[in-house]
Design a protein around this motif. Structure first.
Motif, PDB file in Angstrom:
ATOM      1  N   CYS A  66      23.801 -35.620 -31.856  1.00  0.00           N
ATOM      2  CA  CYS A  66      24.164 -36.513 -30.745  1.00  0.00           C
ATOM      3  C   CYS A  66      23.344 -37.806 -30.773  1.00  0.00           C
ATOM      4  O   CYS A  66      23.438 -38.625 -29.849  1.00  0.00           O
ATOM      5  N   GLY A  67      22.516 -37.977 -31.808  1.00  0.00           N
ATOM      6  CA  GLY A  67      21.779 -39.220 -31.980  1.00  0.00           C
ATOM      7  C   GLY A  67      20.403 -39.230 -31.366  1.00  0.00           C
ATOM      8  O   GLY A  67      19.781 -40.294 -31.257  1.00  0.00           O
ATOM      9  N   GLU A  68      19.884 -38.070 -30.978  1.00  0.00           N
ATOM     10  CA  GLU A  68      18.573 -38.016 -30.342  1.00  0.00           C
ATOM     11  C   GLU A  68      17.491 -37.607 -31.339  1.00  0.00           C
ATOM     12  O   GLU A  68      17.768 -36.945 -32.339  1.00  0.00           O
ATOM     13  N   SER A  69      16.256 -38.018 -31.051  1.00  0.00           N
ATOM     14  CA  SER A  69      15.103 -37.505 -31.796  1.00  0.00           C
ATOM     15  C   SER A  69      14.741 -36.166 -31.180  1.00  0.00           C
ATOM     16  O   SER A  69      14.528 -36.071 -29.971  1.00  0.00           O
ATOM     17  N   VAL A  70      14.705 -35.136 -32.011  1.00  0.00           N
ATOM     18  CA  VAL A  70      14.532 -33.775 -31.497  1.00  0.00           C
ATOM     19  C   VAL A  70      13.265 -33.155 -32.075  1.00  0.00           C
ATOM     20  O   VAL A  70      13.069 -33.141 -33.281  1.00  0.00           O
ATOM     21  N   LEU A  71      12.423 -32.650 -31.175  1.00  0.00           N
ATOM     22  CA  LEU A  71      11.222 -31.923 -31.575  1.00  0.00           C
ATOM     23  C   LEU A  71      11.454 -30.439 -31.317  1.00  0.00           C
ATOM     24  O   LEU A  71      11.682 -30.009 -30.181  1.00  0.00           O
ATOM     25  N   PHE A  72      11.419 -29.665 -32.407  1.00  0.00           N
ATOM     26  CA  PHE A  72      11.528 -28.211 -32.328  1.00  0.00           C
ATOM     27  C   PHE A  72      10.369 -27.643 -33.141  1.00  0.00           C
ATOM     28  O   PHE A  72      10.449 -27.495 -34.353  1.00  0.00           O
ATOM     29  N   PRO A  73       9.226 -27.332 -32.491  1.00  0.00           N
ATOM     30  CA  PRO A  73       8.007 -26.900 -33.201  1.00  0.00           C
ATOM     31  C   PRO A  73       7.837 -25.385 -33.198  1.00  0.00           C
ATOM     32  O   PRO A  73       8.601 -24.659 -32.553  1.00  0.00           O
ATOM     33  N   MET A  74       6.813 -24.923 -33.903  1.00  0.00           N
ATOM     34  CA  MET A  74       6.525 -23.495 -33.950  1.00  0.00           C
ATOM     35  C   MET A  74       5.024 -23.293 -34.127  1.00  0.00           C
ATOM     36  O   MET A  74       4.348 -24.100 -34.774  1.00  0.00           O
ATOM     37  N   ALA A  75       4.514 -22.203 -33.523  1.00  0.00           N
ATOM     38  CA  ALA A  75       3.104 -21.829 -33.661  1.00  0.00           C
ATOM     39  C   ALA A  75       3.020 -20.309 -33.644  1.00  0.00           C
ATOM     40  O   ALA A  75       4.042 -19.616 -33.623  1.00  0.00           O
ATOM     41  N   TRP A  76       1.790 -19.800 -33.632  1.00  0.00           N
ATOM     42  CA  TRP A  76       1.589 -18.356 -33.759  1.00  0.00           C
ATOM     43  C   TRP A  76       0.612 -17.874 -32.699  1.00  0.00           C
ATOM     44  O   TRP A  76      -0.494 -18.382 -32.579  1.00  0.00           O
ATOM     45  N   HIS A  77       1.031 -16.880 -31.931  1.00  0.00           N
ATOM     46  CA  HIS A  77       0.236 -16.365 -30.828  1.00  0.00           C
ATOM     47  C   HIS A  77      -0.557 -15.154 -31.308  1.00  0.00           C
ATOM     48  O   HIS A  77       0.016 -14.092 -31.567  1.00  0.00           O
ATOM     49  N   VAL A  78      -1.860 -15.288 -31.457  1.00  0.00           N
ATOM     50  CA  VAL A  78      -2.689 -14.190 -31.960  1.00  0.00           C
ATOM     51  C   VAL A  78      -3.714 -13.738 -30.934  1.00  0.00           C
ATOM     52  O   VAL A  78      -4.527 -12.852 -31.208  1.00  0.00           O
ATOM     53  N   THR A  79      -3.695 -14.325 -29.741  1.00  0.00           N
ATOM     54  CA  THR A  79      -4.676 -13.990 -28.710  1.00  0.00           C
ATOM     55  C   THR A  79      -4.534 -12.527 -28.284  1.00  0.00           C
ATOM     56  O   THR A  79      -3.449 -11.982 -28.263  1.00  0.00           O
TER      57      THR A  79
END
Length: 943
Positions: A66-79
Motif C-alpha cells: 500500500c506504499g507504506e514503510s513497514v517495521l516488522f521486527p523480532m527478538a527473543w524472550h529469555v527472561t
C-alpha cells in the motif's frame, strides 16, 4: 516449467536477504509498525508458532504494497526460569528432558553440551530453529533489530523503565500472594508453569468451627452459606495434624500446614491426629452455635485448602449427593461408631430463595439433569450453574437478620467482613486446580514480601482505561475483556529470586520477572540496531529520558539520544500488537498500562489483534508429549507457501484452527495446479485490450474481489481475504472459461493473474513473486496494492451474466425433477406487459398498493388485472431480494435477446437443442409454461 517450491524459496530468501528488502528505515512514506509476541526459545519452533508469526507478516506485506514503510521486527524472550530449569533437568540427564530434546527437537549427542548453560540453550533454539524457521517461512522481518532480553543494552533499557516507575511511586514493597515453586523456592509466573497455567489463586474464607479447645477451619468461597451447614467431611485416609497457627490451636491436614507456612503464618505442628478420632465427633458452628457431625468421605482432598469440608446440601449439588450416598452406606459408617439415627437427624437447611427452584435448589437441579451419583461428569457444570444463579439472584431468608431479603451478590462481602472482625472467620489463598512448575515442582500460593507494580493505583488505572477507549480491538468483542481485566487487576508481583533477566536496580538480589520486563520492549525495537554502536556505559537514565521524553527533560541531552528520538517518533505509535487471546488478562493489559504511563496519547498503541489456539489433528499441541509438527518438517514436506496458506486460510486469526495433514495435502495439490494454470497464461501472447462482455464481466468481478480483500486485510481477516482471492476468483475464472472458450482475451486473463498474484503475495510470497516476475519482469515487492479500476465496473453485464447462470441452474433443477434427458428445451420469456408491471413496481419503490393504483389506470393493462394481482406479490418478493443499486438495472435487461445470445452456450452445456420463445398469442405452449413466465423467471418446457 515445473513447480519446485524449495528452489523457488531459496532463490527469493537469498534475494530478500542480500537486497535488505525488509530493512525498514524512516522515509517520506506513512509508517506502519506491527509487532508480535517474541518467542521464548525453550524448545523448537513448531507449526503453532508458524501461524502466530505468519498472521502479522501478512499484514506487514499488505501495508508495504500500500506504499507504506513497514517495521516488522523480532527478538527473543529469555527472561525467567524455564530455560534455567530445562538446563538443570538436562544436567541431571532426566530421561523425559532428553527425549524432548533429542526425539522431538533433533538435538544431537554432540550438541547437548552446548545446551548446558542457559544462554547456550537459548541460542541453540534461536539459531537452529526459530531464526531459520522464520526465514524459511518468508517472514518479512528486519533482522538488524533482533536482541535477547538478557542483552546488556536491553537491561539498561529495563533498568531505566523500572527506576522511572519507582520514582513515580508505582512500585511498592509489601506482603502479596504469589505463585511459588516449592522446589525452586522461587515465585513463578504463567511463563514458568508446565500445568495449570490458567489457574489463578482465590481468597477463600475459613469458617472457624470449634471442637473443644480446638478450631477446625473449613474453606469456602460462599461464606454466606454458613447458616446452611449440616455436617462436615474429612478424608479417612489422610493425615491431620494439631498445629499452633498464629497462637490458636487448629486441626488441619498435614498438607494444609505446609500451605499456611507459605502464607505469612506463624505455625508449629504439635502432633498428628488419628483421623478416626475426628470422624463421628460433633463440632460447633461459630455463627449458629449448633453442633454438626464429622463424616468420612474419600472425595475430600487433603491437599486442597484445609483438608476439611463443610457441607451445605440444600444449596450445593455436590453436598446433596455426598450426603445421600453417606446415608446409603450406613454399614460402612457404623465402623466409626456412627449410628443411623445421627444420619437421619441431618436435614438440609434452606438459607435462600431463588427463582425457578424450590426449597432445596441443589435437589431440584440434580434431579432435573438426572444426576444420581457424585461421579457424574455433569455435576461440575450444574454446580457452577446453580452457584451463579444463587449469587446473582438468591434472596437470603429471614434468619439472616439485617441481611435478610438481600441478594447474595449485594451482601456476601459484608457478611464476610463482619465475621472476620469478630475472629469467627479467617482467610487463606488457594488455587482452583493443581499447578506444576516447568522444573517439575509443585506450585502453591505463598504470601511474601515482594516488590509489586501498583496496577490498582487510581491514576494509573484511569490512564489504562483511557487507552482502551481509543483502542482498535480485533476482534471487536475483546475491548470489554480489557475493561474487565483493568477492573479486577490489583498489585502484580514483578520480581523473582533468580533466573535470567534484569536485576531490580535498587534491590539487585531480585530479577524482574518475564511478564514485567516485556511491556515496553516494542519501543526498544525502533532504536535497538543503533544502540549497538553506543558504549554501554553511555546508556544512562538521562540518555533514555532524552530519547523517549524529549530534550527538555534533562539538563544536557545526549545528541545521539535526540537523533534516535527521531526514529522512535517516526515509527510510534504501534499500529497493531499481535498476541494470544489468553494474554489479555496479563501481558496485553500490562502493555497498555505501561504505554499509557510512559508516553503521551499521540504515542499510544492504536490496535491489538489477538489469536486463537492451534490444534494438531484435533488435539492440543504439546512439545512435552511429542504432539507437534516442527516448522522445518512441514516446510520440507509441503513447501512454505502451502504451510502459510493453510494456516492463514483455515480460520480467522482469532479463531482456533486445526492442522490436519490430509487437508494440507489438498492445499499443496491446489498450489501445484495453480502454478500450472498460471504458467499457461504467462505463456500466452499479451494481446490487445479488446474486451468481450464476458471479459468485462470478469474484470468487474475482479474489482469486487479487490474491494473485499482490501477491506478484509484492513481487519486481519486472513481467511476471508484468502478465500476470496484464491477460491472465489477461481470460480469466476472457471465460469469465464466455460462461457468464452472461443472469445477469451489474453489481455484480460493476464491482467487478472497479475492482480491476483499481488493480492496473494502476503499469503504465499515465494510462488507469487516468482510468477509475477515471469509475467511482468519484476517481483511483486516492486509493485503496489491494486485498487478497483472504475473503467472495469460493469454492473449491467454482471446482472445479465447472473441471469444466465440462474437460468442454467433452473434448467438443471427441472431436469432433475422430470428425471429424463429431453430432446428439446423451450424457454419462454414474459410478455411485454409483465415488464410494465416490473418497471412500475421499481419506480414506486416497491410499494405494491401504489403500483396497483398506477397499473389499473392503464387501459391496456386492465384486462390483465387478475393476473397482475396474482404474480405481483411473487415478483415483489424477487425485487426485495435485490440490492438498491441493481433495481434500476433490471429495467434495462432484454431477456429474450440476452438468452438468445447465450443459446450456443446453453446447448453446449446441456447437450440438447434450445428453443427461445416469447410469450404471445401465437407461441406453441403445450403445458402453459409461457403464461407462467415472469420477468427473470422464464418458463421452461422440456420434450
Amino acid at each position: 516449467m515445473e513447480y519446485q517450491p524449495s528452489s523457488i524459496e531459496n532463490k527469493w530468501k537469498d534475494r530478500w536477504m542480500s537486497n535488505g528488502t525488509y530493512e525498514a528505515n524512516p522515509s517520506d512514506n506513512e509508517s506502519t509498525f506491527i509487532t508480535v509476541a517474541y518467542p521464548y526459545p525453550s524448545g523448537g519452533m513448531h507449526i503453532g508458532h508458524a501461524r502466530t508469526y505468519a498472521v502479522p507478516d501478512v499484514y506487514a506485506r499488505y501495508r508495504r504494497l500500500c506504499g507504506e514503510s513497514v517495521l516488522f521486527p523480532m527478538a527473543w524472550h529469555v527472561t525467567g526460569t524455564p530455560i534455567v530449569g530445562a538446563v538443570e533437568r538436562l544436567k541431571k540427564n532426566e530421561p523425559e528432558q532428553l527425549s524432548v530434546l533429542q526425539d522431538i527437537f533433533g538435538v544431537s549427542d554432540e550438541e547437548l553440551d552446548e545446551l548446558k548453560t542457559p544462554m547456550g540453550f537459548a541460542h541453540h533454539f534461536i539459531d537452529k530453529h526459530y531464526r531459520i524457521g522464520m526465514k524459511n517461512l518468508g517472514l518479512s522481518i528486519d533482522w538488524r533489530r533482533e536482541f535477547t532480553t538478557n542483552d546488556e543494552r536491553y537491561s539498561k533499557f529495563i533498568t531505566w523503565q523500572y527506576n522511572t516507575l519507582h520514582e513515580r511511586g508505582l512500585l511498592e514493597k509489601g506482603l502479596h500472594p504469589v505463585k511459588f515453586c516449592t522446589n525452586e523456592k522461587n515465585p513463578v509466573t504463567t511463563h514458568d508453569i508446565l500445568r495449570g497455567e490458567d489457574a489463578e489463586f482465590q481468597e477463600y474464607t475459613l469458617i472457624k468451627f470449634k471442637w473443644g479447645d480446638f478450631i477446625i477451619p473449613m474453606a469456602t468461597l460462599r461464606p454466606e452459606t454458613i447458616r446452611g451447614v449440616t455436617n462436615a467431611f474429612v478424608n479417612p485416609n489422610s493425615i491431620y495434624v494439631e498445629a499452633i497457627v498464629d497462637g490458636e490451636r487448629w486441626i488441619i491436614s498435614k498438607e494444609a500446614a505446609g500451605k499456611f507456612s507459605l502464607q505469612a503464618r506463624t505455625i508449629t505442628i504439635e502432633r498428628e491426629i488419628p483421623t478416626e478420632t475426628l470422624i463421628g465427633e460433633f463440632i460447633q458452628n461459630p455463627i449458629t452455635e449448633e453442633s454438626v457431625i464429622i463424616l468420612p468421605a474419600t472425595f475430600v482432598k487433603s491437599d486442597n485448602a484445609t483438608g476439611v469440608v463443610m457441607s451445605v446440601p440444600a444449596h450445593s449439588p455436590d453436598d446433596w449427593l455426598a450426603l445421600s450416598e453417606a446415608k446409603q452406606n450406613i454399614d460402612q459408617l457404623s465402623a466409626y461408631g456412627i449410628e443411623s439415627a445421627s444420619l437421619d437427624a441431618i436435614v438440609p437447611i434452606s438459607i435462600l430463595t431463588v427463582e425457578g427452584y424450590g426449597e432445596f435448589p441443589a435437589k431440584d437441579i440434580v434431579e432435573s439433569f438426572g444426576i444420581t451419583t457424585s461421579s457424574d461428569p455433569l455435576l461440575k457444570q450444574v454446580t457452577h450453574e446453580l452457584y451463579n444463579k444463587e449469587f446473582r439472584s438468591g434472596i437470603l431468608r429471614e434468619f439472616y437478620g439485617v441481611y435478610s431479603g438481600e441478594t447474595v451478590e449485594k451482601v456476601r462481602d459484608q457478611i464476610k467482613q463482619e465475621y472476620l472482625e469478630l475472629n469467627l472467620f479467617d482467610t487463606m489463598y488457594e488455587f482452583t486446580e493443581d499447578v506444576v512448575c516447568r522444573c517439575g515442582g509443585t506450585v502453591e500460593v505463598a504470601t511474601q514480601e515482594t516488590w509489586f507494580l501498583r496496577y490498582n493505583d487510581n491514576s494509573w488505572r484511569q490512564k489504562a482505561l483511557n487507552i482502551v477507549d481509543q483502542l482498535d480491538g480485533i476482534p471487536q468483542n475483546t475491548k470489554n475483556e480489557y475493561y474487565r481485566t483493568i477492573d479486577w487487576l490489583k498489585e502484580w508481583p514483578c520480581i523473582r529470586n533468580y533466573g535470567l533477566g534484569t536485576r531490580l536496580p535498587w534491590d539487585p538480589d531480585y530479577v524482574i520477572e518475564p511478564l514485567s520486563d516485556s511491556t515496553l520492549y516494542m519501543a526498544y525495537y525502533t532504536i535497538s540496531h543503533h544502540l549497538n554502536s553506543i558504549p554501554i556505559d553511555d546508556l544512562t537514565h538521562e540518555f533514555f529520558d532524552a530519547l523517549f521524553f524529549g530534550p527538555t527533560t534533562v539538563d544536557s541531552p545526549d545528541p545521539r539520544a535526540l537523533e534516535l528520538r527521531k526514529e522512535w517518533e517516526y515509527w510510534y505509535p504501534i499500529n497493531y500488537r499481535c498476541s494470544a487471546n489468553d494474554l489479555i488478562s496479563n501481558h496485553l493489559t500490562f502493555f497498555l498500562y505501561h504505554h499509557a504511563e510512559f508516553f503521551d496519547k499521540a504515542h499510544w498503541p492504536k490496535g491489538i489483534m489477538v489469536m486463537g489456539m492451534g490444534l494438531l489433528e484435533g488435539e492440543k499441541m504439546s512439545s512435552s508429549k511429542g504432539h507437534v509438527v516442527l516448522v522445518e518438517e512441514a516446510i520440507n514436506k509441503y513447501g512454505s507457501d502451502t504451510v502459510r496458506f493453510f494456516l492463514l486460510s483455515s480460520a480467522e486469526p482469532w479463531q482456533d484452527y486445526d492442522w490436519r495433514s490430509d487437508q494440507v495435502d489438498v492445499i499443496r495439490t491446489q498450489l501445484f495446479r495453480f502454478w500450472n494454470r498460471s504458467f499457461d497464461i504467462i505463456s500466452l501472447p499479451e494481446g490487445d485490450p479488446n474486451l468481450s462482455n464476458l471479459d468485462k464481466w470478469l474484470l468487474s468481478k475482479l474489482n469486487q474481489i479487490i474491494e473485499k480483500t482490501t477491506s478484509s486485510l484492513d481487519r486481519f481477516e486472513t481467511r476471508t481475504a484468502s478465500q476470496s482471492i484464491f477460491y472465489e476468483l477461481e470460480e469466476y475464472l472457471k465460469w469465464h472459461h466455460r462461457r468464452s472458450t472461443l472469445t477469451k482475451s489474453n489481455w484480460a486473463l493476464r491482467e487478472v493473474l497479475r492482480t491476483r498474484l499481488i493480492m496473494l503475495s502476503p499469503f504465499m510470497p515465494f510462488l507469487s513473486n516468482e510468477l509475477h516476475e515471469l509475467l511482468t519482469g519484476k517481483p511483486v515487492d516492486n509493485t503496489n496494492w491494486p485498487s478497483p479500476a472504475p473503467e472495469f465496473n460493469a454492473p449491467l453485464i454482471e446482472l445479465e451474466e447472473d441471469l444466465i447462470r440462474a437460468l442454467l441452474s433452473d434448467i438443471h433443477e427441472v431436469k432433475n425433477v422430470i428425471n429424463k434427458d429431453p430432446t428439446l428445451i423451450s424457454i419462454y420469456t414474459p410478455a411485454p406487459w409483465k415488464y410494465q408491471v416490473l418497471e412500475t413496481l421499481i419506480n414506486s419503490n416497491l410499494d405494491l398498493g401504489m403500483s396497483m393504483g398506477i397499473l389499473m389506470q392503464n387501459e391496456n393493462l386492465r384486462a390483465f388485472g387478475n393476473e397482475i394481482k396474482r404474480f405481483s406479490t411473487t415478483l415483489l418478493t424477487y425485487l426485495r431480494q435485490q440490492s438498491p443499486e441493481r433495481l434500476p438495472l433490471l429495467k434495462l435487461v432484454n431477456e429474450f435477446d440476452l438468452y438468445s445470445s447465450a443459446k450456443d452456450f446453453f446447448e453446449k452445456e446441456l447437450g440438447v437443442e434450445i428453443e427461445l420463445c416469447l410469450e404471445d398469442e401465437n407461441s406453441v405452449d403445450p403445458s402453459g409454461k409461457a403464461s407462467q413466465s415472469l420477468p427473470f423467471r422464464p418458463g421452461i418446457y422440456m420434450e
